[in-house]
Design a protein around this motif. Structure first.
Motif, mmCIF file in Angstrom:
data_model
loop_
_atom_site.group_PDB
_atom_site.id
_atom_site.type_symbol
_atom_site.label_atom_id
_atom_site.label_comp_id
_atom_site.label_asym_id
_atom_site.label_seq_id
_atom_site.Cartn_x
_atom_site.Cartn_y
_atom_site.Cartn_z
ATOM 1 N N ARG A 217 1.003 -1.102 0.035
ATOM 2 C CA ARG A 217 0.117 -0.053 -0.124
ATOM 3 C C ARG A 217 0.909 1.166 0.133
ATOM 4 N NH1 ARG A 217 -1.237 3.646 3.824
ATOM 5 N NH2 ARG A 217 -0.353 2.629 5.425
ATOM 6 N N ARG B 107 2.370 1.910 -3.485
ATOM 7 C CA ARG B 107 1.247 2.284 -4.187
ATOM 8 C C ARG B 107 1.069 3.813 -4.218
ATOM 9 N NH1 ARG B 107 -0.596 -2.588 -3.288
ATOM 10 N NH2 ARG B 107 -1.914 -1.835 -1.724
ATOM 11 N N GLU B 108 1.025 4.099 -2.761
ATOM 12 C CA GLU B 108 0.701 5.744 -2.364
ATOM 13 C C GLU B 108 1.984 6.476 -2.772
ATOM 14 O OE1 GLU B 108 -0.817 6.090 1.485
ATOM 15 O OE2 GLU B 108 -2.457 4.524 1.084
ATOM 16 N N ASP C 93 3.848 5.920 -5.189
ATOM 17 C CA ASP C 93 3.721 6.218 -6.722
ATOM 18 C C ASP C 93 2.754 7.430 -7.155
ATOM 19 O OD1 ASP C 93 5.356 4.241 -7.902
ATOM 20 O OD2 ASP C 93 3.829 2.701 -8.110
ATOM 21 N N GLU C 94 1.733 7.502 -6.356
ATOM 22 C CA GLU C 94 0.813 8.546 -6.283
ATOM 23 C C GLU C 94 1.020 10.095 -5.714
ATOM 24 O OE1 GLU C 94 -2.572 6.950 -4.207
ATOM 25 O OE2 GLU C 94 -3.129 5.465 -5.886
ATOM 26 N N GLY C 95 2.606 10.023 -5.241
ATOM 27 C CA GLY C 95 3.021 11.334 -4.863
ATOM 28 C C GLY C 95 2.818 11.724 -3.321
ATOM 29 N N ARG C 96 2.577 10.651 -2.464
ATOM 30 C CA ARG C 96 2.248 10.836 -1.069
ATOM 31 C C ARG C 96 3.801 10.530 -0.429
ATOM 32 N NH1 ARG C 96 -2.887 8.982 1.888
ATOM 33 N NH2 ARG C 96 -2.014 10.018 3.285
ATOM 34 N N PRO D 155 8.681 10.300 -2.577
ATOM 35 C CA PRO D 155 9.058 9.869 -4.046
ATOM 36 C C PRO D 155 10.164 10.378 -4.596
ATOM 37 C CG PRO D 155 6.566 10.810 -3.819
ATOM 38 C CD PRO D 155 7.402 10.851 -2.448
ATOM 39 N N ARG E 50 8.072 13.326 -9.410
ATOM 40 C CA ARG E 50 6.480 13.235 -9.555
ATOM 41 C C ARG E 50 6.337 13.347 -10.981
ATOM 42 N NH1 ARG E 50 3.186 14.805 -5.149
ATOM 43 N NH2 ARG E 50 4.621 15.330 -3.512
ATOM 44 N N GLU E 51 4.978 12.759 -11.425
ATOM 45 C CA GLU E 51 4.793 12.497 -12.500
ATOM 46 C C GLU E 51 4.508 13.808 -13.068
ATOM 47 O OE1 GLU E 51 4.677 9.941 -14.505
ATOM 48 O OE2 GLU E 51 5.541 8.435 -12.942
ATOM 49 N N ASP F 30 -3.715 13.706 -14.655
ATOM 50 C CA ASP F 30 -4.809 12.582 -14.809
ATOM 51 C C ASP F 30 -5.823 13.008 -15.662
ATOM 52 O OD1 ASP F 30 -7.539 11.506 -13.493
ATOM 53 O OD2 ASP F 30 -5.885 9.844 -13.347
#
Length: 84
Positions: A16, A19-20, A22-25, A41, A44-45, A49
């Motif tokens: 978890r 994954r978070e 990867d989402e920037g947390r 991270p 940052r992408e 979205d």
């Protein structure tokens, strides 16, 4: 946003947490209630979205493509010859 997590949570919920990440947390990891490190991270992408982008354009005015092309042609030099 930085979420505090314990060393145990890091060990038990690593899927978890990855994954978070990867989402920037970001996370502050604690041991025995004392913060000991930060997990964040590396990058940052830069892509937005699709849902966020579409929501941003819902109130945008419609584009008249003929007028747009005329404006571009009047503003930009699009001749294939190289500039001196």
């Amino acid at each position: 946003m930085t979420e505090p997590i314990s060393q145990r949570e890091l060990r038990n919920d690593s899927g978890r947490i990855m994954r978070e990440l990867d989402e920037g947390r970001s996370f502050v990891i604690s041991r025995n209630g004392r913060p000991i490190g930060e997990l964040r991270p590396l990058r940052r992408e830069r892509l937005v979205d699709t849902r966020v982008a579409l929501a941003g354009f819902t109130a945008a005015p419609a584009i008249d493509f003929d007028t747009f092309r005329r404006d571009v042609d009047a503003t930009l030099d699009q001749e294939p010859e190289p500039r001196a």
